[in-house]
Design a protein around this motif. Sequence first.
Motif, PDB file in Angstrom:
ATOM      1  N   LEU A 221      -0.267 -13.457 -32.163  1.00 47.75           N
ATOM      2  CA  LEU A 221       0.720 -12.808 -31.304  1.00 47.75           C
ATOM      3  C   LEU A 221       1.378 -11.635 -32.022  1.00 47.75           C
ATOM      4  O   LEU A 221       1.692 -10.614 -31.397  1.00 47.75           O
ATOM      5  CB  LEU A 221       1.780 -13.813 -30.855  1.00 47.75           C
ATOM      6  CG  LEU A 221       1.299 -14.985 -29.986  1.00 47.75           C
ATOM      7  CD1 LEU A 221       2.483 -15.835 -29.537  1.00 47.75           C
ATOM      8  CD2 LEU A 221       0.494 -14.521 -28.787  1.00 47.75           C
ATOM      9  N   ALA A 222       1.579 -11.758 -33.337  1.00 43.67           N
ATOM     10  CA  ALA A 222       2.153 -10.653 -34.103  1.00 43.67           C
ATOM     11  C   ALA A 222       1.219  -9.440 -34.070  1.00 43.67           C
ATOM     12  O   ALA A 222       1.683  -8.293 -33.985  1.00 43.67           O
ATOM     13  CB  ALA A 222       2.415 -11.091 -35.541  1.00 43.67           C
ATOM     14  N   VAL A 223      -0.082  -9.670 -34.120  1.00 45.60           N
ATOM     15  CA  VAL A 223      -1.047  -8.571 -34.013  1.00 45.60           C
ATOM     16  C   VAL A 223      -0.917  -7.899 -32.654  1.00 45.60           C
ATOM     17  O   VAL A 223      -0.884  -6.657 -32.549  1.00 45.60           O
ATOM     18  CB  VAL A 223      -2.486  -9.091 -34.218  1.00 45.60           C
ATOM     19  CG1 VAL A 223      -3.502  -7.987 -33.899  1.00 45.60           C
ATOM     20  CG2 VAL A 223      -2.684  -9.587 -35.648  1.00 45.60           C
ATOM     21  N   LEU A 224      -0.824  -8.694 -31.604  1.00 52.64           N
ATOM     22  CA  LEU A 224      -0.729  -8.128 -30.257  1.00 52.64           C
ATOM     23  C   LEU A 224       0.589  -7.396 -30.039  1.00 52.64           C
ATOM     24  O   LEU A 224       0.633  -6.359 -29.366  1.00 52.64           O
ATOM     25  CB  LEU A 224      -0.911  -9.237 -29.221  1.00 52.64           C
ATOM     26  CG  LEU A 224      -2.282  -9.923 -29.234  1.00 52.64           C
ATOM     27  CD1 LEU A 224      -2.332 -11.027 -28.189  1.00 52.64           C
ATOM     28  CD2 LEU A 224      -3.413  -8.920 -28.997  1.00 52.64           C
ATOM     29  N   HIS A 225       1.692  -7.925 -30.581  1.00 53.64           N
ATOM     30  CA  HIS A 225       2.976  -7.224 -30.474  1.00 53.64           C
ATOM     31  C   HIS A 225       2.895  -5.849 -31.125  1.00 53.64           C
ATOM     32  O   HIS A 225       3.439  -4.869 -30.605  1.00 53.64           O
ATOM     33  CB  HIS A 225       4.082  -8.032 -31.162  1.00 53.64           C
ATOM     34  CG  HIS A 225       4.466  -9.267 -30.418  1.00 53.64           C
ATOM     35  ND1 HIS A 225       4.842 -10.413 -31.050  1.00 53.64           N
ATOM     36  CD2 HIS A 225       4.520  -9.533 -29.096  1.00 53.64           C
ATOM     37  CE1 HIS A 225       5.125 -11.345 -30.145  1.00 53.64           C
ATOM     38  NE2 HIS A 225       4.937 -10.830 -28.951  1.00 53.64           N
TER      39      HIS A 225
ATOM     40  N   CYS B  42       0.402  -2.495 -38.228  1.00 50.51           N
ATOM     41  CA  CYS B  42       0.902  -3.324 -39.328  1.00 50.51           C
ATOM     42  C   CYS B  42       1.613  -4.547 -38.755  1.00 50.51           C
ATOM     43  O   CYS B  42       2.849  -4.539 -38.606  1.00 50.51           O
ATOM     44  CB  CYS B  42       1.845  -2.540 -40.224  1.00 50.51           C
ATOM     45  SG  CYS B  42       1.105  -1.094 -41.002  1.00 50.51           S
ATOM     46  N   PRO B  43       0.884  -5.592 -38.379  1.00 52.60           N
ATOM     47  CA  PRO B  43       1.522  -6.783 -37.807  1.00 52.60           C
ATOM     48  C   PRO B  43       2.583  -7.350 -38.734  1.00 52.60           C
ATOM     49  O   PRO B  43       2.402  -7.414 -39.950  1.00 52.60           O
ATOM     50  CB  PRO B  43       0.345  -7.755 -37.647  1.00 52.60           C
ATOM     51  CG  PRO B  43      -0.865  -6.879 -37.550  1.00 52.60           C
ATOM     52  CD  PRO B  43      -0.583  -5.719 -38.462  1.00 52.60           C
ATOM     53  N   GLY B  44       3.715  -7.743 -38.139  1.00 52.12           N
ATOM     54  CA  GLY B  44       4.803  -8.314 -38.919  1.00 52.12           C
ATOM     55  C   GLY B  44       5.786  -7.294 -39.440  1.00 52.12           C
ATOM     56  O   GLY B  44       6.712  -7.659 -40.165  1.00 52.12           O
ATOM     57  N   ARG B  45       5.628  -6.004 -39.062  1.00 52.10           N
ATOM     58  CA  ARG B  45       6.547  -4.988 -39.557  1.00 52.10           C
ATOM     59  C   ARG B  45       7.964  -5.265 -39.039  1.00 52.10           C
ATOM     60  O   ARG B  45       8.166  -5.858 -37.979  1.00 52.10           O
ATOM     61  CB  ARG B  45       6.096  -3.589 -39.143  1.00 52.10           C
ATOM     62  CG  ARG B  45       6.293  -3.263 -37.686  1.00 52.10           C
ATOM     63  CD  ARG B  45       6.184  -1.757 -37.408  1.00 52.10           C
ATOM     64  NE  ARG B  45       4.868  -1.188 -37.643  1.00 52.10           N
ATOM     65  CZ  ARG B  45       4.670  -0.135 -38.425  1.00 52.10           C
ATOM     66  NH1 ARG B  45       5.698   0.446 -39.038  1.00 52.10           N
ATOM     67  NH2 ARG B  45       3.450   0.352 -38.592  1.00 52.10           N
ATOM     68  N   ALA B  46       8.948  -4.827 -39.800  1.00 52.81           N
ATOM     69  CA  ALA B  46      10.338  -4.954 -39.379  1.00 52.81           C
ATOM     70  C   ALA B  46      10.651  -3.884 -38.344  1.00 52.81           C
ATOM     71  O   ALA B  46      10.254  -2.736 -38.480  1.00 52.81           O
ATOM     72  CB  ALA B  46      11.269  -4.815 -40.573  1.00 52.81           C
ATOM     73  N   ILE B  47      11.330  -4.285 -37.278  1.00 55.54           N
ATOM     74  CA  ILE B  47      11.728  -3.363 -36.220  1.00 55.54           C
ATOM     75  C   ILE B  47      13.243  -3.241 -36.222  1.00 55.54           C
ATOM     76  O   ILE B  47      13.956  -4.225 -36.007  1.00 55.54           O
ATOM     77  CB  ILE B  47      11.253  -3.843 -34.833  1.00 55.54           C
ATOM     78  CG1 ILE B  47       9.739  -4.053 -34.819  1.00 55.54           C
ATOM     79  CG2 ILE B  47      11.691  -2.860 -33.755  1.00 55.54           C
ATOM     80  CD1 ILE B  47       8.924  -2.790 -34.913  1.00 55.54           C
TER      81      ILE B  47
END
Length: 410
Positions: free
Chosen positions: A259-263, A322-327
């Motif tokens: 899901l992190a990849v898809l986000h 970059c999955p998991g990056r801080a937003i």
Amino acid sequence: MNDHSGGARKIERPGVRETCPVGRGDDGTWQVRGYAQARAVLRSDTTVQAGLGIETVEKLPARIRRPVLYRDGPEHREHRRQTAKYFTPRRVDERYRGLMEEMADAQLAKLRAAGEAQLSELSFGMAIGVVSSIVGLTSGKPGLRGRLERFFPEEYGRPGLTSASGIYWLFRQNANWLRIYLADVRPAIRDHRREPRDDLISHLIAEGCTGAEILGECLTFAAAGMVTTREFICVAAWHLFSDDALLERYRAEDEPGRLAVLHEIVRLEPVVGRLLRRTTGAIELDGADGPVTVPAGALVEVFVDAANTDARAVGADPLSVCPGRAIDGGTGTGAGTGSAALAFGDGAHRCPGAGIAILETDIFLSRLFAMEGIRMASAPRVTFDNDIGGYEIRGLTVSTGPGGAAGAPD
């Protein structure tokens, strides 16, 4: 990973490379490209929905209830409060996961049988099945997909009475409304009156909505839940097919990791790239050279695709995956859709079905990429809906036959 020096984005929309956070367009429209500024506009209590045909809706008689997409203020908030139960993470997991798995298996069975298929057709079948069940459109005649394809064509004309083309599109639009009402919405209303259910149509009936009002809500959900999910499934698959390292990571991850990849992909490739708002009071935003006041009555265009790549909010390499990056200082891991930045909007009109769309996409794609020999047999073509800055992906052919690994064709 791919070389991201030029960016990993597949969809290049006009104007997205401009960096001024707040400015004026040639037509006087205020244009917002900064992440913090865009979020402020979307969350403001002095802005209301604009665009999306709202001018036509406002001409309807006052006695006709507007679809939730076109409402603001207390009435809108109350509707969202009452329907929030249909979109909670727990309900999505307990009520819709099995449905999504069933729909994904049914679509991929077609691919197995034929050996090759258009991904846009498989993903649309998946999205139609899921959203129809959530809304309650399960009593209609066969052929809903065809009726929706006619209602949401690849190329639109502008309805009107001043030209032959306008008259044609006006007739076509009204005919398509009538087809969906007679074949799908009216039978659903009839069945739900006999046997109320725990879904949106039963809620609308209990609210006293007319058939025409229920039709409007159903078509709103069709656009927001069926059409957009079809496009996101296609663009996410395109990224995975063309980035071996990303695909390897996606396949190896557990569900939160996938899901992190898809986000991250939807952050980079928001299906709706433009949101319009009308100010009802002045808003002060941080401009490039100091505070900027947007006056009351102004039309504001939020460039979601630009805001989502604002390095001040999403960090370094904003055009890379970059999955998991801080937003905006928060974590981008896990299942929270905050890691998608503004891809699902923000504020009062934030998409309530974001969690459904992401989980639905993962269930479909995790099964697709588990198929032996799966590959992209032909690259897609991209067209645009300039009214919403949206994209349509067609021609992405997937195959399970010989021809190489799960990647782009030679």
